[in-house]
Each structure stands twice: as structure tokens, then as C-alpha cells.
Scaffold this motif. Structure first.
Motif, PDB file in Angstrom:
ATOM      1  N   ILE A  59       0.836  -1.202   0.000  1.00  0.00           N
ATOM      2  CA  ILE A  59       0.000   0.000   0.000  1.00  0.00           C
ATOM      3  C   ILE A  59       0.872   1.252   0.000  1.00  0.00           C
ATOM      4  CG2 ILE A  59      -1.778   1.295   1.223  1.00  0.00           C
ATOM      5  CD1 ILE A  59      -2.587  -1.473   2.479  1.00  0.00           C
ATOM      6  N   SER A  60       1.771   1.315   0.963  1.00  0.00           N
ATOM      7  CA  SER A  60       2.606   2.510   1.059  1.00  0.00           C
ATOM      8  C   SER A  60       3.871   2.313   0.235  1.00  0.00           C
ATOM      9  CB  SER A  60       2.969   2.765   2.522  1.00  0.00           C
ATOM     10  OG  SER A  60       3.871   3.836   2.602  1.00  0.00           O
ATOM     11  N   HIS A  71       5.112  -2.935  12.768  1.00  0.00           N
ATOM     12  CA  HIS A  71       5.944  -3.064  11.564  1.00  0.00           C
ATOM     13  C   HIS A  71       5.936  -1.807  10.709  1.00  0.00           C
ATOM     14  CE1 HIS A  71       7.970  -5.006   8.230  1.00  0.00           C
ATOM     15  NE2 HIS A  71       6.925  -4.898   7.432  1.00  0.00           N
ATOM     16  N   ARG A 109       7.451   8.105   9.330  1.00  0.00           N
ATOM     17  CA  ARG A 109       6.791   9.317   8.801  1.00  0.00           C
ATOM     18  C   ARG A 109       7.254  10.583   9.514  1.00  0.00           C
ATOM     19  NH1 ARG A 109       1.604   6.930   5.914  1.00  0.00           N
ATOM     20  NH2 ARG A 109       2.543   4.887   5.621  1.00  0.00           N
TER      21      ARG A 109
HETATM   22  C1  HEM Z   1       7.334 -11.951   5.647  1.00  0.00           C
HETATM   23  C2  HEM Z   1       7.770 -10.760   5.793  1.00  0.00           C
HETATM   24  C3  HEM Z   1       6.952  -9.488   5.681  1.00  0.00           C
HETATM   25  C4  HEM Z   1       5.601  -9.308   5.697  1.00  0.00           C
HETATM   26  C5  HEM Z   1       4.523 -10.366   5.858  1.00  0.00           C
HETATM   27  C6  HEM Z   1       5.351  -7.908   5.551  1.00  0.00           C
HETATM   28  C7  HEM Z   1       4.092  -7.332   5.529  1.00  0.00           C
HETATM   29  C8  HEM Z   1       3.840  -5.996   5.405  1.00  0.00           C
HETATM   30  C9  HEM Z   1       2.524  -5.406   5.378  1.00  0.00           C
HETATM   31  C10 HEM Z   1       1.221  -6.162   5.487  1.00  0.00           C
HETATM   32  C11 HEM Z   1       2.673  -4.072   5.246  1.00  0.00           C
HETATM   33  C12 HEM Z   1       1.564  -3.022   5.182  1.00  0.00           C
HETATM   34  C13 HEM Z   1       1.179  -2.659   3.807  1.00  0.00           C
HETATM   35  C14 HEM Z   1       1.778  -1.385   3.298  1.00  0.00           C
HETATM   36  O1  HEM Z   1       1.878  -0.387   4.033  1.00  0.00           O
HETATM   37  O2  HEM Z   1       2.169  -1.379   2.125  1.00  0.00           O
HETATM   38  C15 HEM Z   1       4.094  -3.810   5.165  1.00  0.00           C
HETATM   39  C16 HEM Z   1       4.652  -2.564   4.995  1.00  0.00           C
HETATM   40  C17 HEM Z   1       6.016  -2.349   4.878  1.00  0.00           C
HETATM   41  N1  HEM Z   1       7.021  -3.280   5.010  1.00  0.00           N
HETATM   42 FE1  HEM Z   1       6.793  -5.249   5.311  1.00  0.00          FE
HETATM   43  N2  HEM Z   1       6.548  -7.251   5.452  1.00  0.00           N
HETATM   44  C18 HEM Z   1       7.545  -8.185   5.518  1.00  0.00           C
HETATM   45  C19 HEM Z   1       8.915  -7.957   5.452  1.00  0.00           C
HETATM   46  C20 HEM Z   1       9.477  -6.729   5.302  1.00  0.00           C
HETATM   47  C21 HEM Z   1      10.896  -6.488   5.219  1.00  0.00           C
HETATM   48  C22 HEM Z   1      11.995  -7.554   5.297  1.00  0.00           C
HETATM   49  C23 HEM Z   1      11.057  -5.142   5.064  1.00  0.00           C
HETATM   50  C24 HEM Z   1      12.338  -4.335   4.935  1.00  0.00           C
HETATM   51  C25 HEM Z   1      13.430  -4.553   5.555  1.00  0.00           C
HETATM   52  C26 HEM Z   1       9.733  -4.546   5.028  1.00  0.00           C
HETATM   53  C27 HEM Z   1       9.473  -3.206   4.837  1.00  0.00           C
HETATM   54  C28 HEM Z   1       8.211  -2.643   4.791  1.00  0.00           C
HETATM   55  C29 HEM Z   1       7.977  -1.246   4.492  1.00  0.00           C
HETATM   56  C30 HEM Z   1       9.021  -0.183   4.166  1.00  0.00           C
HETATM   57  C31 HEM Z   1       6.591  -1.056   4.564  1.00  0.00           C
HETATM   58  C32 HEM Z   1       5.843   0.240   4.318  1.00  0.00           C
HETATM   59  C33 HEM Z   1       5.671   1.046   5.564  1.00  0.00           C
HETATM   60  C34 HEM Z   1       5.062   2.389   5.273  1.00  0.00           C
HETATM   61  O3  HEM Z   1       5.522   3.066   4.361  1.00  0.00           O
HETATM   62  O4  HEM Z   1       4.139   2.769   5.998  1.00  0.00           O
HETATM   63  N3  HEM Z   1       8.803  -5.534   5.183  1.00  0.00           N
HETATM   64  N4  HEM Z   1       4.780  -5.000   5.274  1.00  0.00           N
END
Ligand code: HEM
Lengths: 475, 448
Positions: A172-173, A331, A338
Motif C-alpha cells: 500500500i505505502s 511493523h 513518517r
Molecule cells: C514476511 C515478511 C513481511 C511481511 C509479511 C510484511 C508485511 C507488510 C505489510 C502487510 C505491510 C503493510 C502494507 C503497506 O503499508 O504497504 C508492510 C509494509 C512495509 N514493510 Fe513489510 N513485510 C515483511 C517484510 C518486510 C521487510 C523484510 C522489510 C524491509 C526490511 C519490510 C518493509 C516494509 C515497508 C518499508 C513497509 C511500508 C511502511 C510504510 O511506508 O508505511 N517488510 N509489510
């Protein structure tokens, strides 16, 4: 604003290919360097660039530093690639940074670690469905059969509504690159190109470190001079830039323990009635994620709206300074704080967080399974092929994973790693691992956090521009 | 309130013993690490006044640039310590040589002039270390007035209340003040927390000093502006553009540095740089040291140095006839974050200090706006004025890495506490004894 040279940039950076239901990542090894170069020359024009009209298939290609060496890339030239890329994902120090221990220890990886077969390049094939993807692959296969051998194949898909296996809506973001021609997005998501593409200015208004051709090889005349104007000190001749319009890609195969995840949250629930317990477990899981399963941000929605909401228009200072809605340790609040970067003012915070963004490109693997508190037993292994683009792996991906993800001292916290991606199976005893959920009076604490994500493989790739691929075919 | 002080002492290493010295330092490092990993008591823990301590070998090889004067091989010892007694330095040194006798003997017998075995006494060892003492130019403490034992005590208080809160079920709607009262009762019932009855001294901002500084600034403004213009025209404009990028750094050196980084949530940084030649640059450095000394001592007393909230201790030290500058810090998180923070939040502060060293990325007006403490970097026009220096991210990071010196032994006594934790724990202790309103009590509970 500098416009990006779209027909030079590989399209996966600018599009998440959601319409491509199926993907196959072929991890390859060079058998014959000369034949590989012929192959590169033959397919360069067929690589999906950001100006191409996308139909049923997409095709992209990236190289590890080993791969460039195999092609005969000059040692001195190699040195101007970033250290992270040159060293690869597995070094002793990087293992500590990325927190790859216990079950995630590289010695247990299926691919990408020194004990596995060397990986030189990745061919990414996307198709509207599996058959189309395979057709495409079979169509180009004979072009490289003598040149390359397949080490490992990673099948991936786009799950319905962009969900990942735990059951949450993802993607999403996302940042929007200025100058890419995409409409501006607002919400602090419009980011200078140099954060994602080499050869453009970044959020510090300087050029990111790029891959200069310090020693002539191949046909340098194909390449442009570097944008910053760096030149050989003696001859004053400007260096050619292999990095221009290229980017770095991080790939991680993350196994998701969907059953463990939901069992854990159900166990943490105090409700005894089955339905209420499932609701509480969902609430707790949402607290850990920062969004409800359908994507609605906790900052804006106290209750699960029960429908998909892809709202990204929120910040934290005014809406939720106390963390009572979205925990500081959630997470998404960690991965993008932000307007609350450490203790800086909101305005400064926003400018600082813009320097630590990644372009996520994730696909799911395994059964088409979307978990929930009610239903959490998939068949066989499921997981996420986590990918992200960035111009500076250290400042972006590694920073997120370590400083914002793994560090238990994030913000004012004491012993809270990222509940999703930072939990160790065997933490330092003195510290323990907790997840703090701020509430109106006393915080709710989930102690003895468990890890539900295991790294199964990973690598850093360089995604060259179309021209740079043509150049690589000449070295 | 017990004040913390910086100690630094240099000893000349005998060239024929350098090899043995290195081995011994490495032995100490490894045994310290092993003990810490297995949660065993460590030798350094016996020095009750010791916060952070480190040994660094400083030789020609430590310098990236040509030293301004020839340098030998030196063993540098730095500590941050609690000032106890009238001669606190003497007290601390006495503790070091009596509690760490083996280490001190093993290391310093590789140095010139260390007493022969039969002449070694507390006094002679201490005197040896005293001979090498040098003055610290500017010193920053993230938790002024917190002694090591106090930090440990307050840590146990935090943990105790945390567990208490976690194990007790509160009825929904219980007012925060009532919970606060219950916590107080709990702590009162435990003799081991008797010490909490005494309020912890917390250093406030010295407003008089800030005002004096402001007045001085205004009075001197014409001079300062003249000085900046002079420096700009006659020095900065002539500085060469620095293009050293991170990818140009020496792999062997970086790997040596990384070998000891990110093992715990805290890290250390040691750096040596050569001041630019000439009177103007040296004077300028002194001015900025003065400013940093005032600010760090009197204004930055709330756990933030130049807006950076992750530093426990930091200091600048001039050595070698004031021609070389050493920088030491102990901080939370990793090098990238730390430096990232530095550029992000206080580019001006650093630029102003380090632009006077050789081959620092080129500057304009060396962060003139940064004279005002807390000056945000988004001030209109600041981008224009402050182009270069620390804002030149890529080259700044490369500069900083290339001038970094490997630290052979590093000790931190509370590696499981961030500086924010340390300060938060003190607030818990003090607020525990206060009468709080419902709103304040809620904020108090947020501290856990
Ligand atoms: C199995 C592993 C992971 C799952 C299930 C997961 C799941 C999610 C979900 C559901 C979101 C919210 C949707 C969104 O805001 O787009 C999200 C956002 C995010 N995730 Fe993960 N993620 C995982 C691993 C990671 C890893 C390894 C990183 C980076 C090191 C990461 C970085 C981010 C970032 C940067 C966002 C956006 C936050 C924002 O801009 O508000 N994620 N993730």
C-alpha cells in the motif's frame, strides 16, 4: 525536475506488475562467459523497460557481483560498485546486521549462501499466468542453454487483493519516484530519483555512489559520461558510468509460519469465547502490523472496517503521538516512522524518513493461501519473495532491517525488535524480546515474542540499464 | 550529584614490543567479549568508577593523511568515569591500576618508561599513567550526573516495576494515579529500593550560560561575519573538491573496523584527523571547540548532542602540539545510523568542526547558521549556504570511515541500555515520588 530516461530503466522498478499473476525467478550460473555475453546482446532489446507497453509478459535481469566477475568485469571497475553489492548478502558483519541467525542462518539457506551454488544472475520472467510465463521462458531458453545453467527457480505469484500469507493487504505505502511520469502521490511519498536510480540526485541533493568505468574495457562509447562529472585526475577525461539508470535489488526468500503466527496471537488473547478470541487475535496481529488485514491503518481505524482500505494518507504526530492507536513497535511504524523520526520536528522528520525508503516488490510463493484467525493451516511451505529496489543498500534496505527492524532500542523502547521481521529465536537473555502495545493507562506487553519469518535465501543484485546490459555484452 | 569526567592518557609503545602489545590487546578483547556473551562478570566491572573505556593503538598507519608532525606509536587509554573525592582523577587512576593490575602491566610493559617489575607499585603505575595525561578539548555526556551504580540501580527499578505492572491485572478504568500509588507502595515495601527515596539530581540547562553565550554571539556578530567572509574568500574557495567515495575505501581496513561492530546494540567510534595548516584554520577550530565545549557542557544536558539522541559520551582531544585531533564516541545503534544521524541532524555542527581538517569535503561558510544551537536544517536558504561539508553525504561518509581508527579494546558497562533508557529510568525514579495528576500519571505509565 529531471525526467527519468524511462526507456533505459528496467520496468520492475517502476511497476509492481500486479497484473502479472505468475512469476518465475531463475537464479543462474555462468557456464560460458562468451556465450553469456552473446545471450545478453541478443535479449537486451527484449528486456521490459519503463517505457514499454506491457502486455502478457515481462522480463527483467539482474547480476550479482560474482556474475559481473564471471563476465570478466575489471577488478578496479568492480570496486566502484557499492560495498554491500560487492560483498554480497553473506558476510560475518552483515549476518549480525541483518540478524540472520538460528533457523535463518545462511548455513541453512537453500540458495545464496557461500555453501550453496554460486549465483551469477537472475532472470525474472512474469506472465499473466503460469503457462504464459513458462512459454516465454521456453522461448528464450535455447538462446542461453550453452551459456548459463539454472541453479534454483523461485516461483511467485500475486495473490488476490495484494494479500500476503498471514492475511494482510500489502504493497500500500510505496514511494513514487519524481520524474518517473507517475502522478505525484503526496503523503511524503514523492521521492527524489537518486534514492532509487543511479545517476540522479537523491534526497541529499547529491549523486549516489555509482559504478564508474575507471579502466576502459569493452565498448565504453556505448555508455554516457557520469552525471556528476567525475573525471580522471590526470587526463581530465570524464568517467563513463555503468550505473547510470541502473539500480540495486535485494531479494530474500522469507518462509512464513502462518499457523505459528495465528496460534501465537490466539494464545495471547484473554477472551475465551471462540469468536471473541479470534477477534482479539486479529486485533493483536493488526497492532503488530500497524494495519488491519484489509489494509486500513490503525491510526485512522479503531475497529476493523472489515473491507479493504488502501489509505496511506496519515502521519503519527497529531494523530497518534501516544502510540495508543498504532504501537511505536508496529511493523509499518518502524519501517516508515513518517513525521516522527527520533525526536526531530515533524517537518525535519519527514525529510529524514524520505532518505530511508525502499521500493518493495514482493511476490508470494507456495499455496494460494490467505491466513486469518479462523483459518491458518496452509498446505506445505508458504512465504514471501521479498524484494526491494534502492540506490544505496546500506542506507535503505540494511538501515530498515537493522536500525528500524532488528534494534530492540528503536525509539524509546527497551527490548522490542520489529515483531514481524526482527525477532530472534535465541535472543540475548538479559534483554528478552517483547512487543509493547501502548494503551490508555498501562501498556499491554506481549513477552517472549516468537519469530514467524525464516530466511531461506537471499542476494543483492545490480539491475543495469538497457544500455549497460548492451555494454556488458561487449566486455 | 556525581559528575562524569573524561580521562585520556597516551604512552609511547616500544617498537620491538608492538607485536606483543597487539596480541595482548586482542586477548583482552576476546576474553571480554566471551565473558559478556555468556553473561559472566568481567574484569573491567571491578572498576567502580568506570563507564566506558577503550584502548587504541595510534601510529602513523592510523592516519589517513600525512601527519603534520612525525608521530610514533602510542597506546591511547580513554575512560569516562565518575568523579569521586577531591582528586577524582587520582582516585579513578588508583582504581584502574589496582583493579586492572594485570591488564595494565601486560600492556604498559610494552611501552617506554614503564616501571620494571620490582618497582611496580600502585603509586608508580599511577604515576606512569599520569605522565601521559592530556586535556580533553570538548566533552559530551548524554546522562550528566548519573554514576555507573546509579544507572544499574535505576535499571533494576525499571525492571521491577515493569514486571509488577505486567503481572498485575488492573480493572478496566482504574485511574492512572491509583496505579501510580500502587507502584509506590510496592517499591516502598522493598528495602532494596530504599535509595529511591532520594531524588536523583538531573542537570538542567544553564540558562545564564546560554544567555551569556547569546549576548557574546550578538556582540561578536560583526566580527564573526567578517571572520566567515575572510575564511570563505581566503580558505574555503581554495580548498580542493574532495571526491573520495565510499567505494574508494580500502577493503582490508573497513573489514577490520567491521569485525568488532554491531555485536551489541551499542558501538564505539575512534577517529584521528590532521588539522589544516595555518593560523586561521587552527584559530577557527579553537573557536568551534569553544562553542562545542559550552554547548555540550551547559546546554546539551538532556541526552541530545546537536540533536542526536543516541550518544552516551563523546569527546574531542587535540594532540601532537595541537596539530591532530582525536574524536571518540560511544553510541547506540550502528555506524551507518550514527553517521546518518550526524549528517541528517547536525551537519552544520560537524562541518564547522571538521572542515578545519585536511581533505574534509569542501564547505562554504562552514555552517555559519549552526552557531545558533538547535538551528533546524530546513531554515530558509540553509540548503544554499550549507552546500558542501557534511551535507555532501556520500563524501562525508567516506571521509569519516577513512579517518576512523580501529579500536582494540572497548568496554561498556551497560550495553543493554540505550541512552534514552538511561534517562527514562531516572525520570521513572523521580516521578515515582512525585504527586502526579491523572494526565501526568498516564505519561508516567507510558515510560514502561
Ligand atoms: C514476511 C515478511 C513481511 C511481511 C509479511 C510484511 C508485511 C507488510 C505489510 C502487510 C505491510 C503493510 C502494507 C503497506 O503499508 O504497504 C508492510 C509494509 C512495509 N514493510 Fe513489510 N513485510 C515483511 C517484510 C518486510 C521487510 C523484510 C522489510 C524491509 C526490511 C519490510 C518493509 C516494509 C515497508 C518499508 C513497509 C511500508 C511502511 C510504510 O511506508 O508505511 N517488510 N509489510
Amino acid at each position: 525536475m529531471t525526467a527519468l530516461e524511462l526507456s533505459e530503466i528496467q520496468a520492475y522498478l517502476l511497476s509492481d506488475y500486479q497484473q502479472m499473476g505468475y512469476s518465475k525467478y531463475y537464479l543462474m550460473q555462468v557456464k560460458d562467459a562468451a556465450a553469456t555475453k552473446n545471450f545478453l546482446a541478443a535479449i537486451a532489446h527484449g528486456i521490459t523497460h519503463a517505457n514499454a507497453t506491457i502486455t502478457d509478459t515481462c522480463f527483467n535481469i539482474g547480476f550479482t557481483s560474482n556474475g559481473l566477475k564471471q563476465l570478466g568485469y575489471n577488478e578496479t571497475n568492480m570496486h566502484s560498485f557499492s560495498r554491500e553489492f560487492r560483498e554480497g548478502m553473506v558476510t560475518e558483519h552483515r549476518q549480525r546486521l541483518l540478524g540472520n541467525f538460528e533457523s535463518s542462518d545462511p548455513s541453512k539457506w537453500q540458495w545464496g549462501a557461500p555453501a550453496n551454488d554460486r549465483i551469477d544472475l537472475i532472470l525474472m520472467v512474469f506472465g499473466k499466468d503460469e503457462a504464459i510465463a513458462e512459454d516465454f521462458y521456453n522461448g528464450i531458453k535455447d538462446k542461453f542453454e550453452t551459456a548459463l545453467s539454472v541453479i534454483h527457480i523461485l516461483d511467485g505469484k500475486a495473490m488476490p487483493d495484494n494479500r500476503e500469507h498471514f492475511g494482510f493487504r500489502d504493497g500500500i505505502s510505496q514511494p513514487v519516484i519524481k520524474g518517473s511520469g507517475l502522478p505525484p502521490c503526496g503523503n511524503n511519498n514523492d521521492i527524489e530519483p537518486g534514492e532509487f536510480v543511479l545517476g540522479y540526485k537523491n534526497e541529499y541533493t547529491v549523486y549516489p555512489d555509482t559504478a564508474l568505468l575507471k579502466i576502459a574495457q569493452g565498448k565504453p562509447e556505448l555508455l554516457a559520461d557520469n552525471a556528476e562529472g567525475l573525471a580522471d585526475e590526470r587526463t581530465k577525461v570524464k568517467y563513463k558510468d555503468v550505473g547510470q539508470n541502473g539500480t540495486y535489488f535485494v531479494l530474500l526468500q522469507l518462509q512464513q509460519d502462518v499457523d505459528g503466527f495465528w496460534e501465537f496471537w490466539k494464545k495471547q488473547s484473554v477472551e475465551t469465547d471462540e469468536k471473541k478470541r479470534n477477534e482479539e487475535a486479529t486485533m493483536l496481529a493488526a497492532k503488530m502490523m500497524g494495519r488491519w488485514p484489509g489494509g486500513a491503518p490503525l491510526v485512522k481505524y479503531d475497529k476493523d472496517p472489515g473491507v479493504d482500505v488502501t489509505d496511506d494518507n496519515f502521519k503519527y504526530v497529531k494523530e497518534d503521538a501516544s502510540g495508543n492507536k498504532c504501537p511505536f513497535g508496529a511493523h509499518i511504524r518502524r519501517m516508515n516512522p513518517r513525521d516522527v523520526f527520533e525526536e526531530s520536528s515533524p517537518k525535519v522528520s519527514l525529510s529524514l524518513t524520505r532518505r530511508h525508503r525502499i521500493m518493495r516488490r514482493v511476490r508470494s510463493y507456495g499455496e494460494d493461501f490467505i491466513g486469518s484467525a479462523e483459518n491458518h493451516k496452509p498446505n506445505g511451505e508458504v512465504g514471501l519473495l521479498f524484494g526491494c529496489f534502492n540506490a544505496n543498500i546500506s542506507k535503505q534496505f540494511e538501515f530498515l532491517q537493522y536500525t528500524w527492524g532488528n534494534s530492540p532500542k528503536f525509539k524509546r523502547l527497551y527490548a522490542d525488535p520489529d515483531p514481524l521481521i526482527g525477532v530472534r529465536e535465541d535472543p540475548e537473555k538479559k534483554l528478552g524480546q517483547i512487543f509493547t502495545i501502548p494503551q490508555a493507562t498501562t501498556n499491554r506487553v506481549i513477552s517472549d515474542m516468537q519469530s514467524f519469518v525464516t530466511v531461506k535465501g537471499g542476494a543483492y543484485f545490480f539491475f543495469p540499464s538497457i544500455t549497460a546490459i548492451k555494454f556488458l555484452a561487449t566486455i | 550529584m556525581i559528575h562524569q569526567h573524561p580521562l585520556i592518557t597516551l604512552a609511547e609503545v616500544r617498537e620491538d614490543k608492538l607485536h606483543i602489545l597487539k596480541t595482548r590487546l586482542e586477548d583482552i578483547r576476546v576474553s571480554l567479549l566471551n565473558a559478556q556473551m555468556s553473561e559472566q562478570p568481567v574484569e573491567f566491572g571491578k572498576v567502580s568508577t568506570l563507564h566506558y573505556g577503550r584502548w587504541v593503538i595510534l601510529s602513523r598507519d592510523s592516519f589517513r593523511d600525512e601527519p603534520a608532525i612525525p608521530v610514533g606509536i602510542r597506546l591511547v587509554l580513554t575512560t569516562n568515569y565518575d568523579g569521586i573525592g577531591n582528586d577524582h582523577e587520582d582516585y579513578h587512576l588508583a582504581e584502574l591500576v589496582t583493579q586492572l593490575t594485570q591488564y595494565i602491566d601486560d600492556l604498559y610493559e610494552c611501552c617506554v618508561g614503564y616501571p620494571e617489575p620490582e618497582e611496580r607499585t600502585e603509586e608508580s603505575r599511577k604515576n606512569f599513567l599520569k605522565k601521559g595525561l592530556i586535556r580533553t578539548s570538548a566533552f559530551y555526556n548524554g546522562a550528566p550526573g548519573r554514576s555507573v551504580s546509579q544507572i544499574h540501580q535505576e535499571d533494576s527499578l525499571h525492571q521491577h516495576i515493569w514486571k509488577f505492572l505486567k503481572n498485575k491485572k488492573w480493572d478496566e478504568g482504574t485511574p492512572a494515579v491509583e496505579i501510580h500509588r500502587a507502584i509506590k507502595q510496592e517499591i516502598d515495601s522493598r528495602p532494596e529500593f530504599e535509595w529511591t527515596k532520594e531524588k536523583a539530581g538531573v542537570q538542567g540547562i544553564k540558562w545564564l550560560s546560554l544567555i551569556a553565550y547569546g549576548v557574546l554571539f550578538i556582540v561578536m556578530l560583526p566580527l564573526i561575519i567578517g571572520w566567515l567572509v575572510y575564511l570563505f574568500i581566503f580558505h574555503e574557495l581554495w580548498d580542493k573538491k574532495v571526491t573520495l567515495a565510499q567505494s574508494d575505501l580500502d577493503d582490508t581496513k573497513i573489514n577490520e573496523l567491521k569485525k568488532v561492530e554491531d555485536i551489541f546494540p551499542q558501538n564505539q567510534f575512534t577517529q584521528v584527523a590532521v588539522l589544516k595548516p595555518g593560523f586561521a584554520r587552527r584559530l577557527n577550530f579553537r573557536i568551534w571547540m569553544f562553542r562545542t565545549r559550552v554547548l555540550a557542557g551547559d546546554i546539551f544536558v538532556k541526552g541530545k548532542l546537536l540533536n542526536i539522541p543516541t550518544i552516551h559520551f563523546a569527546r574531542w582531544v587535540l594532540i601532537d602540539k595541537n596539530k591532530h585531533v582525536l574524536f571518540f564516541s560511544n553510541f547506540d545503534g550502528n555506524w551507518e545510523q550514527y553517521l546518518g544521524d550526524f549528517i541528517d541532524q547536525s551537519g552544520w555542527g560537524l562541518t564547522a568542526i571538521f572542515c578545519n581538517t585536511v581533505k574534509f569535503p569542501r564547505t562554504n561558510f562552514m555552517g555559519v547558521l549552526g552557531i545558533i544551537p538547535g538551528m533546524p536544517l530546513t531554515f530558509p536558504g540553509s540548503k544554499f549556504v550549507l552546500t558542501g561539508g557534511a551535507y555532501d553525504e556520500e563524501h562525508f561518509l567516506a571521509w569519516s570511515r577513512s579517518t576512523q581508527v580501529p579500536t582494540q579494546v572497548w568496554y561498556c558497562p551497560y550495553r543493554h541500555l540505550s541512552i534514552k533508557n538511561v534517562n527514562n529510568n531516572t525520570m521513572i525514579r523521580n516521578e515515582l515520588r512525585q504527586d502526579l495528576t491523572e494526565e501526568q500519571a498516564k505519561l508516567f505509565l507510558k515510560r514502561f
